[in-house]
Design an enzyme around this catalytic site. Structure first.
Site, PDB file in Angstrom:
ATOM      1  N   ASN A 207      39.200  37.998 -34.180  1.00 32.87           N
ATOM      2  CA  ASN A 207      38.659  37.140 -33.115  1.00 32.87           C
ATOM      3  C   ASN A 207      39.783  36.702 -32.179  1.00 32.87           C
ATOM      4  O   ASN A 207      40.924  37.122 -32.346  1.00 32.87           O
ATOM      5  CB  ASN A 207      37.930  35.940 -33.733  1.00 32.87           C
ATOM      6  CG  ASN A 207      38.865  35.127 -34.596  1.00 32.87           C
ATOM      7  OD1 ASN A 207      39.857  34.589 -34.131  1.00 32.87           O
ATOM      8  ND2 ASN A 207      38.568  35.078 -35.901  1.00 32.87           N
ATOM      9  N   ASP A 276      33.788  35.186 -40.908  1.00 29.60           N
ATOM     10  CA  ASP A 276      32.670  34.834 -41.802  1.00 29.60           C
ATOM     11  C   ASP A 276      32.226  36.050 -42.605  1.00 29.60           C
ATOM     12  O   ASP A 276      31.634  35.905 -43.668  1.00 29.60           O
ATOM     13  CB  ASP A 276      31.490  34.308 -40.984  1.00 29.60           C
ATOM     14  CG  ASP A 276      31.803  32.943 -40.394  1.00 29.60           C
ATOM     15  OD1 ASP A 276      32.435  32.141 -41.104  1.00 29.60           O
ATOM     16  OD2 ASP A 276      31.437  32.688 -39.234  1.00 29.60           O
ATOM     17  N   LYS A 286      40.600  57.219 -42.218  1.00 33.68           N
ATOM     18  CA  LYS A 286      40.074  56.799 -40.914  1.00 33.68           C
ATOM     19  C   LYS A 286      38.621  57.257 -40.759  1.00 33.68           C
ATOM     20  O   LYS A 286      38.305  58.420 -41.047  1.00 33.68           O
ATOM     21  CB  LYS A 286      40.952  57.421 -39.822  1.00 33.68           C
ATOM     22  CG  LYS A 286      40.566  56.986 -38.442  1.00 33.68           C
ATOM     23  CD  LYS A 286      41.434  57.677 -37.398  1.00 33.68           C
ATOM     24  CE  LYS A 286      40.799  57.516 -36.044  1.00 33.68           C
ATOM     25  NZ  LYS A 286      41.300  58.471 -35.076  1.00 33.68           N
ATOM     26  N   ASP A 303      34.047  30.744 -48.145  1.00 33.03           N
ATOM     27  CA  ASP A 303      34.362  29.660 -47.198  1.00 33.03           C
ATOM     28  C   ASP A 303      35.527  28.840 -47.775  1.00 33.03           C
ATOM     29  O   ASP A 303      35.380  28.145 -48.788  1.00 33.03           O
ATOM     30  CB  ASP A 303      33.128  28.779 -46.974  1.00 33.03           C
ATOM     31  CG  ASP A 303      33.336  27.875 -45.785  1.00 33.03           C
ATOM     32  OD1 ASP A 303      34.396  27.201 -45.734  1.00 33.03           O
ATOM     33  OD2 ASP A 303      32.468  27.837 -44.903  1.00 33.03           O
ATOM     34  N   ILE A 304      36.687  28.940 -47.124  1.00 35.05           N
ATOM     35  CA  ILE A 304      37.910  28.343 -47.677  1.00 35.05           C
ATOM     36  C   ILE A 304      37.835  26.814 -47.672  1.00 35.05           C
ATOM     37  O   ILE A 304      38.062  26.162 -48.695  1.00 35.05           O
ATOM     38  CB  ILE A 304      39.157  28.816 -46.880  1.00 35.05           C
ATOM     39  CG1 ILE A 304      39.230  30.343 -46.886  1.00 35.05           C
ATOM     40  CG2 ILE A 304      40.426  28.195 -47.447  1.00 35.05           C
ATOM     41  CD1 ILE A 304      40.235  30.931 -45.907  1.00 35.05           C
ATOM     42  N   VAL A 305      37.507  26.251 -46.501  1.00 28.88           N
ATOM     43  CA  VAL A 305      37.529  24.789 -46.405  1.00 28.88           C
ATOM     44  C   VAL A 305      36.447  24.169 -47.296  1.00 28.88           C
ATOM     45  O   VAL A 305      36.673  23.128 -47.923  1.00 28.88           O
ATOM     46  CB  VAL A 305      37.448  24.331 -44.923  1.00 28.88           C
ATOM     47  CG1 VAL A 305      36.068  24.463 -44.322  1.00 28.88           C
ATOM     48  CG2 VAL A 305      37.954  22.908 -44.775  1.00 28.88           C
ATOM     49  N   LYS A 334      27.951  21.012 -40.066  1.00 35.42           N
ATOM     50  CA  LYS A 334      29.044  21.585 -40.885  1.00 35.42           C
ATOM     51  C   LYS A 334      29.746  20.504 -41.694  1.00 35.42           C
ATOM     52  O   LYS A 334      30.167  20.732 -42.831  1.00 35.42           O
ATOM     53  CB  LYS A 334      30.068  22.303 -39.984  1.00 35.42           C
ATOM     54  CG  LYS A 334      29.589  23.685 -39.560  1.00 35.42           C
ATOM     55  CD  LYS A 334      30.524  24.383 -38.588  1.00 35.42           C
ATOM     56  CE  LYS A 334      29.873  25.657 -38.093  1.00 35.42           C
ATOM     57  NZ  LYS A 334      30.531  26.270 -36.940  1.00 35.42           N
TER      58      LYS A 334
HETATM   59  O1  PMT Z   1      43.961  29.416 -32.342  1.00 36.13           O
HETATM   60  P1  PMT Z   1      43.693  28.932 -30.929  1.00 36.13           P
HETATM   61  O2  PMT Z   1      43.690  30.059 -29.923  1.00 36.13           O
HETATM   62  O3  PMT Z   1      44.609  27.802 -30.540  1.00 36.13           O
HETATM   63  O4  PMT Z   1      42.200  28.354 -30.888  1.00 36.13           O
HETATM   64  C1  PMT Z   1      41.896  27.200 -31.599  1.00 36.13           C
HETATM   65  C2  PMT Z   1      40.550  27.317 -32.319  1.00 36.13           C
HETATM   66  C3  PMT Z   1      39.440  27.373 -31.289  1.00 36.13           C
HETATM   67  C4  PMT Z   1      40.517  28.572 -33.196  1.00 36.13           C
HETATM   68  C5  PMT Z   1      40.433  26.052 -33.242  1.00 36.13           C
HETATM   69  O5  PMT Z   1      40.479  24.900 -32.447  1.00 36.13           O
HETATM   70  C6  PMT Z   1      39.157  26.078 -34.038  1.00 36.13           C
HETATM   71  O6  PMT Z   1      38.069  25.696 -33.609  1.00 36.13           O
HETATM   72  N1  PMT Z   1      39.243  26.599 -35.302  1.00 36.13           N
HETATM   73  C7  PMT Z   1      38.076  26.844 -36.184  1.00 36.13           C
HETATM   74  C8  PMT Z   1      37.409  28.116 -35.772  1.00 36.13           C
HETATM   75  C9  PMT Z   1      36.223  28.468 -36.651  1.00 36.13           C
HETATM   76  O7  PMT Z   1      36.276  29.424 -37.359  1.00 36.13           O
HETATM   77  O8  PMT Z   1      35.227  27.606 -36.606  1.00 36.13           O
HETATM   78  P2  PMT Z   1      33.857  27.765 -37.442  1.00 36.13           P
HETATM   79  O9  PMT Z   1      32.968  26.768 -36.812  1.00 36.13           O
HETATM   80  O10 PMT Z   1      33.430  29.195 -37.490  1.00 36.13           O
HETATM   81  O11 PMT Z   1      34.269  27.335 -38.905  1.00 36.13           O
HETATM   82  C10 PMT Z   1      34.127  26.011 -39.398  1.00 36.13           C
HETATM   83  C11 PMT Z   1      35.264  25.654 -40.325  1.00 36.13           C
HETATM   84  O12 PMT Z   1      35.191  26.444 -41.515  1.00 36.13           O
HETATM   85  C12 PMT Z   1      36.659  25.869 -39.746  1.00 36.13           C
HETATM   86  O13 PMT Z   1      37.465  24.805 -40.159  1.00 36.13           O
HETATM   87  C13 PMT Z   1      37.102  27.174 -40.400  1.00 36.13           C
HETATM   88  O14 PMT Z   1      38.528  27.221 -40.551  1.00 36.13           O
HETATM   89  C14 PMT Z   1      36.432  27.068 -41.752  1.00 36.13           C
HETATM   90  N2  PMT Z   1      36.149  28.363 -42.398  1.00 36.13           N
HETATM   91  C15 PMT Z   1      35.260  29.243 -41.857  1.00 36.13           C
HETATM   92  C16 PMT Z   1      34.962  30.424 -42.535  1.00 36.13           C
HETATM   93  C17 PMT Z   1      35.578  30.677 -43.774  1.00 36.13           C
HETATM   94  N3  PMT Z   1      35.344  31.798 -44.458  1.00 36.13           N
HETATM   95  N4  PMT Z   1      36.460  29.790 -44.273  1.00 36.13           N
HETATM   96  C18 PMT Z   1      36.735  28.647 -43.628  1.00 36.13           C
HETATM   97  O15 PMT Z   1      37.566  27.836 -44.089  1.00 36.13           O
END
Ligand code: PMT
Length: 399
Positions: A207, A276, A286, A303-305, A334
């Site tokens: 991304n 995701d 390839k 999902d890590i967090v 979320k």
């Molecule tokens: O890196 P930059 O170019 O500076 O841009 C910053 C940013 C836009 C990436 C940053 O500010 C931001 O929003 N990061 C989170 C991006 C994201 O994946 O958002 P989400 O809404 O899809 O995920 C929600 C949360 O779950 C996030 O904290 C993400 O890190 C976490 N997650 C998601 C999927 C996964 N498998 N594990 C996770 O921990």
């Protein structure tokens, strides 16, 4: 104590041209700066440039009657809160190390009782020479702080370590001295950047995340006194001094690195844009073209967090939400669904802010509270978010 008076020493070298920008940035940040140049430095950039930028005459002579009357070298050393030498040549460093005092700069070094910061700049072979490294070690043992040097192409045509640190990085180091240490004693783990999910040996899904938001958080957390661990996906950003970093590629790698470190952390901030979905199978060879359309078979990543938030002895857990619509609703969803303590939501896919921009704005939500931070540069925003996290953490530990 707020350190506001900087004595800027400039020694001879082509990097002296960067000192003009450094001085401009220091003045912009509100520092009172006086400049000392070696005679060799005046051959690269004129004292008039530094006089115009600092608003004060530049000191170049050890024995200069007019300057002795205005401010003698001992007074100049006493006046300073910080003595910053940028660039510092190999020759100046050697003189400082051996206690020579045969020009104004080296005499000031001997006379200075304030913290000393040195930003070296020299040819990479000179930097690696054993005697230079011994001098640096010697000065470090005597409490001198070194900023850089950085690696890259050099004016002499060589490539390697020896370039003076960029003025912005030097200013950040000095700003760190003044930052209130509101996160002192806290361990913070931050995820940053994108992940790469391999399809075959040559292709991957990823991304637009640049890592700037996560790196800004790591830099500011360090300045606020925290012990920082950064788990970073593939980015093109400079490493941050005094931050422990794990470089990872995929969501699975990031998960593993986070889980290895999480037990000792007080705070986790998930700023990474983690995939995701990942390809269900990694093709060893390839993938060949077949027909007009093709399909990818993907499976959910862990999902890590949310996994961190499920731990029994969990840190204060802060997620991010990147949205293109209904920001507040999706972010609050979320916050609940992932069982987070706080979520920082940002718009992505807009003209300003979000992915790969130096700017961003955040709408932050926690149980029974919210706060918005206006569009500003990510470093500033990171400081605002970390200050809020420290406040919430204090509020929650006293209730
Ligand atoms: O890196 P930059 O170019 O500076 O841009 C910053 C940013 C836009 C990436 C940053 O500010 C931001 O929003 N990061 C989170 C991006 C994201 O994946 O958002 P989400 O809404 O899809 O995920 C929600 C949360 O779950 C996030 O904290 C993400 O890190 C976490 N997650 C998601 C999927 C996964 N498998 N594990 C996770 O921990």
């Amino acid at each position: 104590m707020i350190l506001k008076r900087i004595l800027l020493g400039i020694s001879g070298g082509i990097a002296a041209y960067k000192s003009a920008e450094l001085l401009r940035l220091l003045v912009k940040q509100g520092y009172d700066v006086r400049v000392v140049m070696t005679l060799a430095a005046t051959r690269f950039v004129t004292p008039l440039t530094f006089q115009a930028l600092s608003g004060y005459p530049v000191h170049t002579q050890l024995l200069d009657e007019s300057q002795e009357n205005a401010m003698g070298h001992i007074n100049l050393a006493r006046w300073a809160d910080v003595f910053l030498i940028a660039p510092a040549s190999a020759n100046s460093i050697a003189k400082f190390s051996h206690g020579l005092a045969n020009d104004l700069l080296s005499t000031l070094y001997l006379a200075a009782e304030c913290p000393v910061y040195i930003a070296p700049a020299m040819n990479q072979a000179m930097w690696h020479k054993a005697v230079t490294q011994e001098n640096i070690q010697h000065l470090t043992q005597h409490g001198v702080n070194f900023i850089g040097p950085e690696a890259g192409s050099q004016a002499c045509g060589d490539t390697g370590l020896g370039r003076m640190s960029e003025p912005e990085n030097i200013v950040q180091e000095l700003e760190a001295l003044n930052a209130p240490k509101i996160l002192h004693g806290k361990k913070i783990l931050i995820t940053a950047g994108p992940t790469r999910e391999a399809l075959d040996p040559v292709r991957y899904l990823t991304n637009r995340s640049s890592g700037k938001m996560g790196y800004a958080l790591a830099e500011q957390a360090r300045q606020l006194g925290a012990e920082v661990t950064l788990i970073s996906g593939p980015v093109h950003l400079a490493v941050i001094k005094n931050v422990k970093i794990h470089l990872v590629e995929s969501a699975a790698d990031m998960y593993a690195a986070v889980m290895r470190e999480i037990a000792t952390q007080d705070i986790m901030i998930a700023a990474a844009a983690v995939a995701d979905y990942t390809p269900a199978t990694l093709q060893v060879e390839k993938i060949k073209k077949q027909g007009e359309q093709t399909q990818l078979n993907l499976q959910r990543t862990t999902d890590i967090v949310a996994s961190v938030a499920r731990l029994s002895d969990r840190p204060y857990t802060v997620g991010f939400a990147a949205e293109t619509q209904d920001l507040a609703q999706y972010a609050q969803d979320k916050l609940q669904r992932k069982n987070l303590d706080m979520i920082a939501a940002n718009w992505v896919g807009q003209a300003e802010g979000g992915f790969d921009s130096d700017l961003n704005a955040l709408h932050v939500y926690w149980d029974n509270g919210e706060k918005s931070f206006k569009m500003t540069d990510k470093l500033q925003l990171a400081k605002q978010l970390l200050t809020l996290i420290a406040e919430r953490l204090n509020a929650e530990s006293t209730t």
